[in-house]
Design a protein around this motif. Structure first.
Motif, PDB file in Angstrom:
ATOM      1  N   UNK A 181       1.054  -1.238   0.004  1.00  0.00           N
ATOM      2  CA  UNK A 181      -0.490  -0.243  -0.138  1.00  0.00           C
ATOM      3  C   UNK A 181       1.036   1.440   0.131  1.00  0.00           C
ATOM      4  N   UNK A 182       2.413   1.391   0.695  1.00  0.00           N
ATOM      5  CA  UNK A 182       3.211   2.323   0.673  1.00  0.00           C
ATOM      6  C   UNK A 182       3.537   2.552  -0.827  1.00  0.00           C
ATOM      7  N   UNK A 183       3.975   1.495  -1.227  1.00  0.00           N
ATOM      8  CA  UNK A 183       4.140   1.084  -2.890  1.00  0.00           C
ATOM      9  C   UNK A 183       4.059   2.439  -3.740  1.00  0.00           C
ATOM     10  N   UNK A 184       2.100   2.351  -3.529  1.00  0.00           N
ATOM     11  CA  UNK A 184       1.284   3.163  -4.666  1.00  0.00           C
ATOM     12  C   UNK A 184       0.684   4.173  -3.797  1.00  0.00           C
ATOM     13  N   UNK A 185       1.830   4.339  -2.711  1.00  0.00           N
ATOM     14  CA  UNK A 185       1.547   6.271  -2.389  1.00  0.00           C
ATOM     15  C   UNK A 185       0.115   6.156  -1.585  1.00  0.00           C
ATOM     16  N   UNK A 186      -0.786   5.052  -0.852  1.00  0.00           N
ATOM     17  CA  UNK A 186      -1.680   5.090  -0.123  1.00  0.00           C
ATOM     18  C   UNK A 186      -0.810   6.396   1.324  1.00  0.00           C
ATOM     19  N   UNK A 187      -1.757   7.710   0.963  1.00  0.00           N
ATOM     20  CA  UNK A 187      -1.657   8.292   2.022  1.00  0.00           C
ATOM     21  C   UNK A 187      -2.208   8.458   3.385  1.00  0.00           C
ATOM     22  N   UNK A 188      -3.486   7.308   2.818  1.00  0.00           N
ATOM     23  CA  UNK A 188      -3.678   6.994   4.949  1.00  0.00           C
ATOM     24  C   UNK A 188      -3.589   5.605   5.347  1.00  0.00           C
ATOM     25  N   UNK A 189      -2.837   5.024   5.702  1.00  0.00           N
ATOM     26  CA  UNK A 189      -2.405   4.000   5.828  1.00  0.00           C
ATOM     27  C   UNK A 189      -1.691   3.762   6.982  1.00  0.00           C
ATOM     28  N   UNK A 190      -2.011   2.714   7.920  1.00  0.00           N
ATOM     29  CA  UNK A 190      -1.127   2.570   9.561  1.00  0.00           C
ATOM     30  C   UNK A 190      -0.899   1.182   9.604  1.00  0.00           C
ATOM     31  N   UNK A 191       0.505   0.772  10.443  1.00  0.00           N
ATOM     32  CA  UNK A 191       0.743  -0.778  10.862  1.00  0.00           C
ATOM     33  C   UNK A 191       0.920   0.009  11.643  1.00  0.00           C
ATOM     34  N   UNK A 192       0.212  -1.338  12.769  1.00  0.00           N
ATOM     35  CA  UNK A 192       0.781  -0.290  14.744  1.00  0.00           C
ATOM     36  C   UNK A 192       0.828  -2.302  14.800  1.00  0.00           C
TER      37      UNK A 192
END
Length: 331
Positions: free
Chosen positions: A284-295
């Motif tokens: 998801x980060x690679x496609x620049x999804x701006x609202x993504x969080x992993x905790x």
């Protein structure tokens, strides 16, 4: 072989001991449903297991702060809404929590389960429109196999909205813009990776991914694999891979369609390793999804306290998971 029989017998015994230890918990689940704020066994489709329970909020008018649609886990072959509703409904007590049953293996395969989740989303969308004049956030949340099904539904719907995949039927009754957040707890997001992990744990032979026996207590008959017999096609049921396969502008188009994503995973999870959530997050980060969080949840196992029998909301669910879930819908 004798080795596989030993593994299967061990699995059966451990399962029996687990369920026997949870009898008090199950009694609490049954008693919790005897309340006028619980709408039981509401149909969201015509199949036998397309039923859901609605837990209306405590001390709130209408639907409360948000509506959380919760999809339980169970390795795609087990689980009932009754068993998994208590911590979500207790910890999110100022929200409406909807917990569904869905088709399980061997009666259905992954595609049918995703179809059920889509129908439940569409039902919930209509329910909100009928019950509330205000805009109420809708959060889609799943645990383990349930997180996989939620992610599959959302990624496939987003691909359709981005013009990258054709969908029909139950996918057309809702939009990703209807969701305030997708929340995955201890989720499986890459099927081949997970099957390899099951092999290292010695449980792949009784996994629904290779045609688990229809009844664990007999040796009769194999079912069709839940993800399909052709393992070369398993990537089609892997949210991580569906996202990873996109390049350049395609990835950006998908990113613009996706809702905010929150992934929570216990560091001590041996059933589904944290690498599962990390791979999906990285895609998801690679496609620049701006609202993504992993905790990462330190010291937590796969269950994340879902079965914790406190008679109320566990401190962990109330102070950690519930707060993270509600914050995810506000980003």
């Amino acid at each position: 072989t004798s080795s596989s029989m030993v593994k299967q017998t061990s699995l059966i015994v451990s399962s029996l001991l687990f369920y026997l230890s949870k009898i008090p918990f199950l009694l609490r689940c049954i008693l919790a449903q005897r309340h006028d704020r619980v709408l039981k066994d509401v149909r969201y489709g015509d199949k036998e297991r397309r039923v859901l329970d609605v837990y209306l909020p405590h001390n709130r008018t209408g639907l409360g702060d948000s509506v959380v649609l919760y999809v339980h886990g169970g390795a795609w072959y087990s689980g009932k809404k009754l068993y998994f509703a208590q911590q979500p409904s207790r910890s999110l007590k100022h929200s409406t929590v909807i917990v569904i049953n869905y088709t399980l293996h061997p009666e259905g395969n992954c595609s049918e389960m995703v179809d059920d989740v889509c129908r439940a989303i569409a039902w919930t969308k209509t329910f909100i429109m009928q019950r509330s004049k205000e805009q109420t956030p809708l959060i889609l949340m799943g645990h383990s196999a349930g997180a996989h099904l939620c992610a599959m539904a959302v990624v496939r719907r987003a691909l359709s909205e981005a013009g990258l995949r054709a969908e029909e039927g139950s996918f057309l009754g809702w939009s990703c813009s209807d969701l305030s957040a997708l929340v995955g707890l201890s989720g499986v997001y890459h099927i081949s990776d997970h099957f390899e992990h099951e092999a290292t744990r010695g449980v792949s032979e009784v996994s629904p991914m290779c045609g688990r026996k229809k009844n664990l207590f007999t040796t009769a008959g194999l079912a069709d694999p839940v993800m399909g017999a052709d393992r070369s096609l398993w990537d089609n049921n892997s949210p991580s891979k569906l996202v990873e396969d996109l390049r350049g502008e395609e990835g950006l188009r998908l990113s613009r369609c996706l809702p905010p994503v929150l992934l929570l995973h216990g560091t001590d999870d041996v059933v589904v390793p944290v690498s599962s959530s990390f791979r999906f997050f990285s895609a998801l980060k690679r496609i620049q999804h701006s609202s993504c969080k992993l905790r990462y949840l330190a010291g937590c196992d796969h269950g994340l306290g879902i079965y914790e029998d406190t008679g109320g909301a566990s401190k962990f669910w109330a102070e950690v998971i519930a707060q993270d879930v509600l914050m995810a819908s506000k980003r």
